[in-house]
Structures are given as C-alpha cells and as structure tokens.
Design an enzyme around this catalytic site. Sequence first.
Site, mmCIF file in Angstrom:
data_model
loop_
_atom_site.group_PDB
_atom_site.id
_atom_site.type_symbol
_atom_site.label_atom_id
_atom_site.label_comp_id
_atom_site.label_asym_id
_atom_site.label_seq_id
_atom_site.Cartn_x
_atom_site.Cartn_y
_atom_site.Cartn_z
ATOM 1 N N LEU A 91 30.054 -54.562 -43.569
ATOM 2 C CA LEU A 91 29.354 -53.352 -43.153
ATOM 3 C C LEU A 91 29.161 -52.462 -44.382
ATOM 4 O O LEU A 91 29.780 -52.678 -45.419
ATOM 5 C CB LEU A 91 30.153 -52.606 -42.083
ATOM 6 C CG LEU A 91 30.387 -53.348 -40.770
ATOM 7 C CD1 LEU A 91 31.350 -52.546 -39.887
ATOM 8 C CD2 LEU A 91 29.069 -53.593 -40.037
ATOM 9 N N ALA A 92 28.313 -51.451 -44.231
ATOM 10 C CA ALA A 92 28.078 -50.561 -45.374
ATOM 11 C C ALA A 92 29.384 -50.004 -45.899
ATOM 12 O O ALA A 92 29.601 -49.942 -47.116
ATOM 13 C CB ALA A 92 27.133 -49.435 -44.968
ATOM 14 N N GLU A 93 30.286 -49.582 -45.008
ATOM 15 C CA GLU A 93 31.583 -49.080 -45.444
ATOM 16 C C GLU A 93 32.690 -49.486 -44.481
ATOM 17 O O GLU A 93 32.485 -49.547 -43.261
ATOM 18 C CB GLU A 93 31.588 -47.556 -45.561
ATOM 19 C CG GLU A 93 31.536 -47.030 -46.980
ATOM 20 C CD GLU A 93 30.117 -46.888 -47.481
ATOM 21 O OE1 GLU A 93 29.933 -46.808 -48.715
ATOM 22 O OE2 GLU A 93 29.200 -46.866 -46.651
ATOM 23 N N THR A 94 33.845 -49.729 -45.067
ATOM 24 C CA THR A 94 35.103 -49.824 -44.341
ATOM 25 C C THR A 94 36.000 -48.717 -44.877
ATOM 26 O O THR A 94 36.182 -48.604 -46.095
ATOM 27 C CB THR A 94 35.778 -51.187 -44.543
ATOM 28 O OG1 THR A 94 34.947 -52.221 -43.997
ATOM 29 C CG2 THR A 94 37.137 -51.230 -43.864
#
Length: 261
Positions: free
Chosen positions: A44-47
Amino acid sequence: MKLTLFQIDAFTNQLFSGNPAAICPLEAWLEDDKMQKIAAENNLAETAFFVKNGGQYDIRWFTPTVEVDLCGHATLAAAFVLYHQLGEVTPEILFYSHRSGHLRVAKEGNMLTLNFPVDQIHDIDFDWGMFKGLAIPAKEVLKGKTDYLFVYENERQVADMKPDFFEIAKLKARGIIITAPGDEVDFVSRFFGPQSGIDEDPVTGSAHTTLIPYWSNKLNKSQLTAKQLSARGGNLACELLGDRVYISGECVLYMVGEICV
C-alpha cells in the site's frame, strides 16, 4: 510473532475510495528492515507503525520501498484505529515522529482532524526543457521540504494530466504535487511519487501541508475545501492557523487481520 494489522480507507466515508493505509500497533519497535519488509508485503502507499510512549504514540511511516518523513492519511488512519478499535477516549491524540516532531489528531463526531506543521515553500526557476515528466508546463513551480509543487490554470489540466513516471522519478524529491483552482472546491491536486515507490498516491495528507499555505495566500482565506483527483478520490477540509495546518476527513475500516513475522 503475531501482530494485528488494520487496513483503513482514509479521507473518505465510503469503502473502496480515499487512500488505504495499513496500521500496525506495536508493543515495541521492530527492526527497521522488518518494518520495511512488512510495508513491502502490504504493498500500500503507506504502512504506519506506532508504539505507546507515556501520554503519546511514537509513529513511523513506510512506503513499499522507503521510510518517509511524514504521512497524513496513515496518521489519520492510526488515530481512527486507536479511537474505534483500541478504545482511546481522549478528545485529542498526540503522536510523535522523530522526523517531523509532534503531530496531533482531534476527534469530533466522525470527523478526524490532523494538526501538522506547515511546509516551508519557495519559488524556484525550473528548466522545462530538461524535464519530460509532464506534458504541460506549469505556470508556477515551487519547492517544499520534500516535494515540488506545480501550479496549473484549471482543474481540467490536473485531471487530464498523463505523467511519465520514469521521468518524474529522476527529480530529487519525495515526489511532485500538481494543483489548480477547483470547479466545486477551492483547489484540486494530484500527487506522483515514483521516487518513493508510489506512482500516484490516492489522497496525500502531507502534501496539503504545502498546498494549504499556498492556496490560503492566493485565495486570501484560511478555511479551504480540497479534492484529490486520483482514481479513488478524496475530500479534505483544510485550515491554516499560523504555522500549523488542520486537515480533516473521515475514515472507514476495511480489514482487521493478523500477520506472522
């Protein structure tokens, strides 16, 4: 070791829109390499990972390829998890990032509001003859702490832009923001960050630390409405107050899972 993982759609009140973030609460920090691998596996774009530290939560953010200085939508999602899944009852949550300092998220009804520091932006001379990442030259180019800001005439130019991610990745920056006045909101934007492993981010809270002071100055108003024109889309309510910006939105729970590391 088993860890709980939440996936949240941020800056939306509808599932399958906004910006998805993975949130992983920890009792203690994992090795950097392990957190990076978890983020890569999530893709995902960020964790975001956080650890409770007294009266605050220390937080870090990873794209699939790098750790980043600041992430708005994953911080919003982390606050959503704390309030709606982990029993937090305080009206405001204090986060701390070793890269960006103190960050706050307040809750009012279903709305969560980020309290972030403003970005420091300045005009730059930009050589369009050497840059082939965007088909249309911007009318104005600025540079912030981590991103370029390209300003266009109208919403249609931003919506129709077909970026060349290979060329954009050559710029020495986290990524680039393109923006213009909105037809139905004060301003619109898109964010491209192939340098950070994200070709196009659906809704970029941190980019609004750059966008809000810019548009507040241009439109001579402190309260603004914004929309990010990605395929998933996202809506943000924004306010400039001194050297801080307030960025508000809702979140939706998509998944609660368990990972084995």
